[in-house]
Design an enzyme around this catalytic site. Structure first.
Site, PDB file in Angstrom:
ATOM      1  N   GLY A  10       0.842  -1.198   0.000  1.00 36.06           N
ATOM      2  CA  GLY A  10       0.000   0.000   0.000  1.00 36.06           C
ATOM      3  C   GLY A  10       0.870   1.239   0.000  1.00 36.06           C
ATOM      4  O   GLY A  10       2.091   1.165   0.234  1.00 36.06           O
ATOM      5  N   GLN A  69       2.839  10.097   1.804  1.00 38.59           N
ATOM      6  CA  GLN A  69       4.154   9.433   1.880  1.00 38.59           C
ATOM      7  C   GLN A  69       5.069   9.853   0.726  1.00 38.59           C
ATOM      8  O   GLN A  69       6.275   9.660   0.797  1.00 38.59           O
ATOM      9  CB  GLN A  69       3.995   7.903   1.888  1.00 38.59           C
ATOM     10  CG  GLN A  69       3.338   7.385   3.158  1.00 38.59           C
ATOM     11  CD  GLN A  69       3.180   5.882   3.148  1.00 38.59           C
ATOM     12  OE1 GLN A  69       2.235   5.348   2.571  1.00 38.59           O
ATOM     13  NE2 GLN A  69       4.113   5.177   3.756  1.00 38.59           N
ATOM     14  N   CYS A 100       5.736  -0.155   7.719  1.00 40.38           N
ATOM     15  CA  CYS A 100       5.387   1.075   6.986  1.00 40.38           C
ATOM     16  C   CYS A 100       6.591   1.485   6.152  1.00 40.38           C
ATOM     17  O   CYS A 100       7.717   1.473   6.652  1.00 40.38           O
ATOM     18  CB  CYS A 100       5.019   2.186   7.974  1.00 40.38           C
ATOM     19  SG  CYS A 100       4.568   3.740   7.173  1.00 40.38           S
ATOM     20  N   LEU A 101       6.344   1.840   4.900  1.00 39.84           N
ATOM     21  CA  LEU A 101       7.453   2.226   4.022  1.00 39.84           C
ATOM     22  C   LEU A 101       8.091   3.535   4.486  1.00 39.84           C
ATOM     23  O   LEU A 101       9.227   3.823   4.123  1.00 39.84           O
ATOM     24  CB  LEU A 101       6.971   2.331   2.578  1.00 39.84           C
ATOM     25  CG  LEU A 101       6.475   1.002   1.972  1.00 39.84           C
ATOM     26  CD1 LEU A 101       5.893   1.217   0.584  1.00 39.84           C
ATOM     27  CD2 LEU A 101       7.588  -0.040   1.926  1.00 39.84           C
ATOM     28  N   HIS A 122      -4.729   1.144   7.424  1.00 43.14           N
ATOM     29  CA  HIS A 122      -3.398   1.752   7.617  1.00 43.14           C
ATOM     30  C   HIS A 122      -3.236   2.942   6.658  1.00 43.14           C
ATOM     31  O   HIS A 122      -2.739   4.010   7.053  1.00 43.14           O
ATOM     32  CB  HIS A 122      -2.342   0.665   7.348  1.00 43.14           C
ATOM     33  CG  HIS A 122      -0.912   1.096   7.371  1.00 43.14           C
ATOM     34  ND1 HIS A 122       0.007   0.634   8.292  1.00 43.14           N
ATOM     35  CD2 HIS A 122      -0.213   1.949   6.564  1.00 43.14           C
ATOM     36  CE1 HIS A 122       1.194   1.178   8.057  1.00 43.14           C
ATOM     37  NE2 HIS A 122       1.092   1.983   6.996  1.00 43.14           N
ATOM     38  N   GLU A 123      -3.668   2.764   5.391  1.00 46.92           N
ATOM     39  CA  GLU A 123      -3.494   3.837   4.397  1.00 46.92           C
ATOM     40  C   GLU A 123      -4.419   5.024   4.693  1.00 46.92           C
ATOM     41  O   GLU A 123      -4.015   6.182   4.549  1.00 46.92           O
ATOM     42  CB  GLU A 123      -3.735   3.302   2.977  1.00 46.92           C
ATOM     43  CG  GLU A 123      -2.833   2.149   2.553  1.00 46.92           C
ATOM     44  CD  GLU A 123      -1.358   2.391   2.799  1.00 46.92           C
ATOM     45  OE1 GLU A 123      -0.925   3.553   2.801  1.00 46.92           O
ATOM     46  OE2 GLU A 123      -0.627   1.404   3.016  1.00 46.92           O
ATOM     47  N   HIS A 156      -2.980   7.204   7.236  1.00 48.41           N
ATOM     48  CA  HIS A 156      -1.979   8.140   6.691  1.00 48.41           C
ATOM     49  C   HIS A 156      -2.648   9.447   6.247  1.00 48.41           C
ATOM     50  O   HIS A 156      -2.077  10.528   6.411  1.00 48.41           O
ATOM     51  CB  HIS A 156      -1.265   7.533   5.477  1.00 48.41           C
ATOM     52  CG  HIS A 156      -0.054   6.701   5.801  1.00 48.41           C
ATOM     53  ND1 HIS A 156       1.046   7.203   6.462  1.00 48.41           N
ATOM     54  CD2 HIS A 156       0.246   5.398   5.526  1.00 48.41           C
ATOM     55  CE1 HIS A 156       1.956   6.247   6.583  1.00 48.41           C
ATOM     56  NE2 HIS A 156       1.506   5.149   6.031  1.00 48.41           N
TER      57      HIS A 156
END
Ligand code: K1U
Ligand code: ZN
Length: 172
Positions: free
Chosen positions: A45, A50, A94-95, A136-137, A140
């Site tokens: 994702g 981000q 998480c990226l 999660h997204e 963000h």
């Protein structure tokens, strides 16, 4: 085009993102860039903040099996419209917080409403890893990271590690 992913701590990762009004070609290109960036990372994702864009856009593809057909999704203005009482615990990553993980409890099933890349309203129920990832997204987009669901001490420890990593990356 691949875009650089912001690393926590960064003030842009703490902002509430603005809704998308009109679906432009530039926004569709951004969605394509985000999918390319996500697959390259690799990740399942990615949210627009981000890559430094404070608009309500997320992409995801939670198909992890080797050889399975990809299922890229781009969601503009995604919203949770219903969630189950039943919960799931997942060891999330998480990226924007590389190589750090923590257990987060979330509703096991969620119904999501969004606008697709053609401007059509969509609604679908997600479960399993898809449900975890889409929540999660969406977090963000509201300036919330998975570490905000963890105990303060663990959150602080991860943030310090990321500050050190960013100092090292800046030094080259
Ligand atoms: O939003 C992000 O930072 C992407 C993140 C999404 C996510 C992971 C785990 C639980 C919830 C949401 C990632 O993709 S981290 C990388 C990852 O999980 C992964 C990478 C390669 C293969 C499989 C998973
Ligand atoms: Zn993340």
């Amino acid at each position: 085009m691949k875009r650089p992913i912001l690393i926590h701590p960064d003030p842009r990762l703490k902002k509430v993102c603005a809704p998308v009004d009109d679906l432009s070609d530039a926004l569709r290109r951004l969605a394509d860039d985000m999918l390319e960036t996500m697959y390259d990372a690799p990740g399942i994702g990615l949210a627009a903040p981000q890559v430094g864009v404070l608009s309500r856009l997320i992409v995801l593809d939670c198909i992890k099996e080797e050889g399975a057909a990809p299922r890229p999704m781009a969601m503009f203005n995604p919203e949770v419209v219903a969630s189950s009482d039943e919960t799931n615990v997942y060891d999330e990553g998480c990226l924007s917080i590389p190589e750090q993980y923590g257990e987060v409890t979330r509703p096991a099933e969620v119904e999501i409403a969004w606008i697709d890349r053609d401007g059509n309203a969509q609604k679908q129920v997600f479960d399993g890893l898809w449900a975890t990832c889409v929540q999660h997204e969406i977090d963000h987009l509201n300036g919330k990271l998975f570490i905000d669901h963890l105990k303060p001490l663990k959150r602080q420890m991860i943030t310090r590690k990321m500050q050190k990593l960013k100092r090292e990356l800046a030094r080259g």
